[in-house]
Design a protein around this motif. Structure first.
Motif, mmCIF file in Angstrom:
data_model
loop_
_atom_site.group_PDB
_atom_site.id
_atom_site.type_symbol
_atom_site.label_atom_id
_atom_site.label_comp_id
_atom_site.label_asym_id
_atom_site.label_seq_id
_atom_site.Cartn_x
_atom_site.Cartn_y
_atom_site.Cartn_z
ATOM 1 N N GLY A 33 -1.845 14.705 -11.825
ATOM 2 C CA GLY A 33 -0.489 14.994 -10.752
ATOM 3 C C GLY A 33 -0.816 14.088 -9.915
ATOM 4 N N VAL A 34 0.404 14.031 -8.767
ATOM 5 C CA VAL A 34 0.512 12.944 -7.896
ATOM 6 C C VAL A 34 -0.364 12.847 -6.793
ATOM 7 C CG1 VAL A 34 1.794 12.577 -6.332
ATOM 8 C CG2 VAL A 34 2.840 13.237 -7.970
ATOM 9 N N GLN A 35 -0.763 11.674 -6.751
ATOM 10 C CA GLN A 35 -2.163 11.003 -6.171
ATOM 11 C C GLN A 35 -0.709 10.147 -4.948
ATOM 12 O OE1 GLN A 35 -5.333 10.795 -7.219
ATOM 13 N NE2 GLN A 35 -4.340 11.874 -8.727
ATOM 14 N N PRO A 36 -2.248 10.895 -3.548
ATOM 15 C CA PRO A 36 -1.195 10.653 -2.546
ATOM 16 C C PRO A 36 -2.240 8.474 -2.041
ATOM 17 C CG PRO A 36 -3.441 11.482 -2.264
ATOM 18 C CD PRO A 36 -3.500 11.881 -3.724
ATOM 19 N N PHE A 37 -0.941 8.283 -1.040
ATOM 20 C CA PHE A 37 -1.350 6.843 -0.611
ATOM 21 C C PHE A 37 -2.253 7.092 0.188
ATOM 22 C CE2 PHE A 37 0.067 2.554 1.228
ATOM 23 C CZ PHE A 37 -0.810 2.126 0.923
ATOM 24 N N GLU A 38 -3.226 6.334 0.092
ATOM 25 C CA GLU A 38 -4.064 5.683 1.057
ATOM 26 C C GLU A 38 -4.859 4.929 1.561
ATOM 27 O OE1 GLU A 38 -8.014 7.770 -0.796
ATOM 28 O OE2 GLU A 38 -7.073 9.758 -0.573
ATOM 29 N N GLY A 39 -3.530 3.533 1.225
ATOM 30 C CA GLY A 39 -4.027 2.042 2.032
ATOM 31 C C GLY A 39 -2.730 2.284 3.386
ATOM 32 N N ASP A 40 -2.916 0.238 3.906
ATOM 33 C CA ASP A 40 -2.758 0.159 4.807
ATOM 34 C C ASP A 40 -1.553 -0.367 3.981
ATOM 35 O OD1 ASP A 40 -4.661 1.192 6.651
ATOM 36 O OD2 ASP A 40 -5.977 -0.199 6.302
ATOM 37 N N LEU A 41 -0.038 -0.529 4.917
ATOM 38 C CA LEU A 41 1.246 -1.091 4.469
ATOM 39 C C LEU A 41 0.709 -3.118 5.093
ATOM 40 C CD1 LEU A 41 3.677 0.914 5.303
ATOM 41 C CD2 LEU A 41 2.842 0.364 3.113
ATOM 42 N N PRO A 42 1.275 -3.241 4.247
ATOM 43 C CA PRO A 42 1.198 -5.327 4.402
ATOM 44 C C PRO A 42 2.090 -5.457 5.963
ATOM 45 C CG PRO A 42 2.503 -4.333 2.522
ATOM 46 C CD PRO A 42 1.376 -3.522 2.930
#
Length: 49
Positions: A33-42
């Motif tokens: 399925g869709v994976q959530p974004f868990e990173g930091d935006l630059p």
């Protein structure tokens, strides 16, 4: 080998290739399925936003 056996083997070769290309996929990948974004935006270097 007779011409009929050669023709039969060539026909079988191409029909198996067509069946593999246009047949259903046989992938064994899990459906994640869709994976959530868990990173930091630059941080943006432009302050025009």
């Amino acid at each position: 080998m007779s011409i009929y056996k050669v023709f039969d083997s060539v026909t079988q070769f191409f029909s198996e290739a067509v069946a593999r290309i246009f047949g259903p996929t046989d992938d064994a990948y899990p459906q994640t399925g869709v994976q959530p974004f868990e990173g930091d935006l630059p941080e943006s270097k432009k302050s025009d936003w």
